[in-house]
Design an enzyme around this catalytic site. Structure first.
Site, short mmCIF file in Angstrom:
data_model
loop_
_atom_site.label_atom_id
_atom_site.label_comp_id
_atom_site.label_asym_id
_atom_site.label_seq_id
_atom_site.Cartn_x
_atom_site.Cartn_y
_atom_site.Cartn_z
N SER A 190 6.47 -8.65 8.69
CA SER A 190 6.57 -7.30 8.11
C SER A 190 6.78 -6.26 9.21
O SER A 190 7.82 -6.32 9.89
CB SER A 190 5.31 -7.03 7.28
OG SER A 190 5.46 -5.88 6.50
N HIS A 226 10.22 -7.43 3.32
CA HIS A 226 9.89 -7.37 1.88
C HIS A 226 11.19 -7.05 1.13
O HIS A 226 11.20 -6.24 0.20
CB HIS A 226 8.85 -6.28 1.59
CG HIS A 226 7.57 -6.43 2.35
ND1 HIS A 226 6.59 -7.32 1.97
CD2 HIS A 226 7.10 -5.82 3.47
CE1 HIS A 226 5.56 -7.23 2.82
NE2 HIS A 226 5.86 -6.33 3.74
N GLU A 280 10.07 -11.82 1.49
CA GLU A 280 8.67 -12.22 1.68
C GLU A 280 8.55 -13.74 1.77
O GLU A 280 9.32 -14.49 1.17
CB GLU A 280 7.83 -11.69 0.52
CG GLU A 280 7.74 -10.17 0.55
CD GLU A 280 6.89 -9.58 -0.56
OE1 GLU A 280 6.41 -10.33 -1.43
OE2 GLU A 280 6.72 -8.35 -0.55
#
EC number: 3.4.15.6
Lengths: 256, 256
Positions: free
Chosen positions: B121, B163, B190
């Site tokens: 992330s 994401h 993800e």
């Protein structure tokens, strides 16, 4: 074809263009509410807008089932119409109720005659021969995330998705087109429309139309794919076209 | 580089690969928790996973501010590490705290020496020289929807978003790359990672990596665009690559 959620209270740029294309002040507009479960409310809303723009002849045609789809009153209205507008709702209600009926045949005939056929959301989705019935948003492309069926075939060479950027639907559009790569994928944003005439497309409205073209793609794993497996797509062509941009559906190229 | 939300409880395919690339059972792993406001909890979680996979030497390096970023203990750990892992959180915390510090220099040096530098992330976002700081999801590409800044430059030739499919971020990735079309846009999903070595990228994990390449684009209106206006992008190249697929960053082509 409108990606849904078009402005009906402000400047109404898109609906204004629909009216203009339908003959302006002399337009005779039929609003088809077949997609929605609230035909009265939705229909009244469009009557209000079209009348505000100066159209005197606006009629609602509600066909709740296939029996209604034989209605001679509606057939007469379509016969006289210069513009037919399909509201949003559920695109499967449009095809379940109208596909192959007299009304469908009349609409295709009038469309070939040159009248304007428009629609928003579900009313845009159904325009193609291969129609996205439903699917998952915000996910990566797999076959299982999109269900397609036969549409109403006003524009056979494309697959249309709506509420496109706003709902993160590129995965499902790619999955739908991957099955039939000869089709062009059109993802139409909210309050944005694509006007097609003579195989040319023009974008109008607030956001964009995203076009995906898999024809020249160098690789896809679709032939070996099971339902829940991930699609691989290499060298797909992508165009993002905002208001004023044009695209040639025959040559599959932007007109710059 | 992991798109966030990687499996930490099940098979841990991606973290398993990170450990393997870091030397397997002999790995010495430093977990950098700088991006998160919960360094203790997040760090403990990664210690638990890496220890479960058999790594004996796992350390947390928490740098809450730029003073910590001079810590000789952390510098020593990095010097000995075979793998450094950046947790998620806020990518701006990573660059604000570490960019240009001794730790950053040590990390770049060790990375050039060949140790594995990974992150999830925010820890993936910061790897590039041009980093997406924040932006809007689920919308069409405009300049105003994405804010970029300098990243940590482990992989200068790309812009990374995470994401990706799950949050509908193709609009903001296109907007980020449109400003610097010599960069390749990598949208990582993800529980999906991109492993880069010798300018080759390999995708592993549950979903896909989406690559956008504007280099051969036939038209863009970026030069005339104001902040809130819509981007037009024509003939962008798009690749969707799931687990096992490879891509050559130098030639910008999938390796099939």
């Amino acid at each position: 074809m409108i990606g849904g959620a078009e402005d009906k209270d402000g400047d109404c740029k898109i609906l204004r263009e629909f009216v203009r294309l339908s003959g302006g002040l002399d337009a005779k507009i039929v609003v088809m509410t077949v997609a929605t479960e609230l035909p009265r409310e939705v229909g009244d809303n469009y009557i209000r807008v079209f009348e505000r723009l100066g159209v005197k002849d606006v009629r609602i045609a509600d066909t709740a089932d296939r029996d209604d789809a034989r209605s001679s009153t509606i057939l007469e209205s379509i016969d006289k119409a210069t513009g037919v507008f399909f509201t949003g709702g559920d695109q499967a209600r449009i095809t379940d109720t109208l596909k192959g009926t007299e009304i469908h045949k009349a609409l295709l005939k009038r469309y070939r005659d040159g009248i304007t056929v428009g629609g928003t959301s579900a009313g845009a989705s159904m325009m193609s021969a291969t129609m996205i019935v439903e699917g998952d948003s915000e996910t990566h492309p797999r076959l299982e995330i999109v269900e397609t069926d036969e549409g109403m075939s006003f524009l056979p060479e494309v697959v249309i998705d709506q509420h496109f950027s706003q709902r993160g639907r590129i995965g499902r559009l790619l999955a739908a087109v991957a099955r039939k790569p000869h089709l062009l994928g059109l993802g139409i944003d909210e309050n944005t429309a694509v006007v097609v005439s003579n195989h040319q497309l023009e974008v109008i409205g607030e956001a964009s139309c995203t076009i995906v073209d898999l024809k020249g793609s160098s690789h896809s794993n679709i032939d070996t794919l099971l339902r829940d497996e991930n699609l691989a797509l290499c060298d797909v062509k992508l165009h993002v076209l905002p208001d004023g941009y044009k695209f040639d559906l025959a040559t599959r190229s932007p007109i710059l």
